[in-house]
Design a protein around this motif. Structure first.
Motif, short mmCIF file in Angstrom:
data_model
loop_
_atom_site.label_atom_id
_atom_site.label_comp_id
_atom_site.label_asym_id
_atom_site.label_seq_id
_atom_site.Cartn_x
_atom_site.Cartn_y
_atom_site.Cartn_z
N ALA A 35 -28.65 31.98 78.76
CA ALA A 35 -28.36 32.60 80.06
C ALA A 35 -26.86 32.59 80.30
N THR A 36 -26.44 33.36 81.29
CA THR A 36 -25.02 33.41 81.66
C THR A 36 -24.91 33.09 83.14
N GLY A 37 -23.78 33.37 83.73
CA GLY A 37 -23.55 32.99 85.12
C GLY A 37 -22.84 31.64 85.17
N LEU A 66 -30.29 36.79 77.82
CA LEU A 66 -31.18 37.43 78.78
C LEU A 66 -30.73 38.83 79.18
N ASP A 67 -29.43 39.00 79.35
CA ASP A 67 -28.99 40.19 80.08
C ASP A 67 -27.53 40.53 79.77
N GLU A 68 -27.16 41.72 80.17
CA GLU A 68 -25.76 42.18 80.01
C GLU A 68 -25.53 43.32 81.01
N ILE A 139 -34.44 36.37 87.82
CA ILE A 139 -34.24 35.68 86.56
C ILE A 139 -33.77 36.71 85.54
N GLY A 140 -32.71 36.36 84.79
CA GLY A 140 -32.02 37.42 84.06
C GLY A 140 -31.50 38.34 85.14
N PHE A 141 -31.71 39.65 84.96
CA PHE A 141 -31.40 40.57 86.06
C PHE A 141 -32.69 41.20 86.59
N SER A 166 -19.69 39.28 92.63
CA SER A 166 -18.34 39.83 92.84
C SER A 166 -17.29 38.72 92.84
N ARG A 167 -17.75 37.47 93.01
CA ARG A 167 -16.79 36.33 93.03
C ARG A 167 -16.08 36.23 91.68
N LEU A 168 -16.69 36.79 90.65
CA LEU A 168 -16.13 36.68 89.30
C LEU A 168 -15.28 37.91 88.93
#
Ligand SMILES: O=P(O)(O)OC[C@H]1O[C@](O)(CO)[C@@H](O)[C@@H]1O
Length: 242
Positions: A35-37, A66-68, A139-141, A166-168
């Motif tokens: 996972a990311t985040g 999981l996602d991109e 979960i994931g997106f 958006s904080r990133l």
């Protein structure tokens, strides 16, 4: 669903890394779903420490993320390809040919998503799937929806996810509006699911995941039906699970 209480973010990260490390030690050729985040960064730091101490060997491990985000190149600092190299892959002895992230740079969503489903299935699905959870229970997106989407697919991100992520980014307009994500069925095919969550903002999502009705308005609630799901959360994230 087993809930493990962590004192704080660092404790959560150590506990999650210990479970993942046990998987790698007991099965050096295992398949990890990642996972990311922000949440998993501490877990990855602990895995890097264990590798640097000579306790872990990732050379035969394969990973599937999981996602991109859709539309970002792999070397865009905001892409999850880049995130995984920065936060884990560049610091351990994994063969990066064995790491896989959905190809958000492929404009053909159907082709990119069906190809991802094919390779995850070919790998036999993850032995252990690490998950974070969004403030809205995604979960994931997989965003709150009217149905549990099955396979890897392209999603429109909700305003709350765009705002949260958006904080990133330098500004909210830079946040992609779509993403490619493993679907619920893909996630549920993992042999084990390990969810990590910390902080007050996740309290409602964690409560609904663990004790709410099983419904697509909280995608994580489906995990109540997974035969081997472990949740590690800190006091704040568990504050509504009294
Ligand atoms: O750990 P964070 O940054 O709160 O993100 C939670 C979840 O949101 C996502 O980043 C998608 O927005 C997921 O990949 C992640 O599991």
């Amino acid at each position: 669903m087993r809930i493990i209480h962590a004192k704080d973010y660092e404790d959560m990260s150590r506990k999650a890394a210990a479970i993942i490390a046990a998987q790698v030690v007991t099965d050096p050729t295992c398949v990890l779903g990642l996972a990311t985040g922000s949440t998993p960064i501490g877990t990855y730091q602990n895995l890097i420490k264990a590798y640097e101490a000579g306790d872990l060997d990732f050379s035969q491990v394969s990973t599937y993320n999981l996602d991109e985000y859709r539309g970002l190149s792999h070397d865009d600092p905001q892409s999850y390809h880049y995130f995984m190299k920065e936060n884990l892959f560049d610091h351990i002895n994994i063969d990066q040919a064995n790491t896989h992230v959905p190809d958000g740079s492929d404009p053909d969503a159907d082709a990119a998503c069906s190809e991802y489903d094919r390779i995850v299935e070919e790998a036999g699905y993850p032995d252990l799937q690490l998950l974070g959870i969004g403030n809205n229970g995604h979960i994931g997106f997989n965003e709150p929806d009217t149905c549990f989407s099955k396979g890897t697919h392209c999603v429109d991100l909700t305003e709350s996810t765009i705002e949260a992520n958006s904080r990133l980014f330098d500004n909210i307009d830079d946040v992609p509006r779509q993403a490619y994500t493993m679907g619920i069925q893909t996630i549920m095919n993992a042999y084990m699911v390990l969810v990590i969550a910390n902080g007050e903002k996740k309290a409602q999502a964690v409560h609904d995941m663990c004790f709410g009705p099983i419904q697509p308005s909280c995608p994580a609630s489906i995990l109540q039906l997974h035969p081997n799901c472990v949740v590690i959360a800190d006091d704040a994230a568990l504050s509504l699970c009294k």
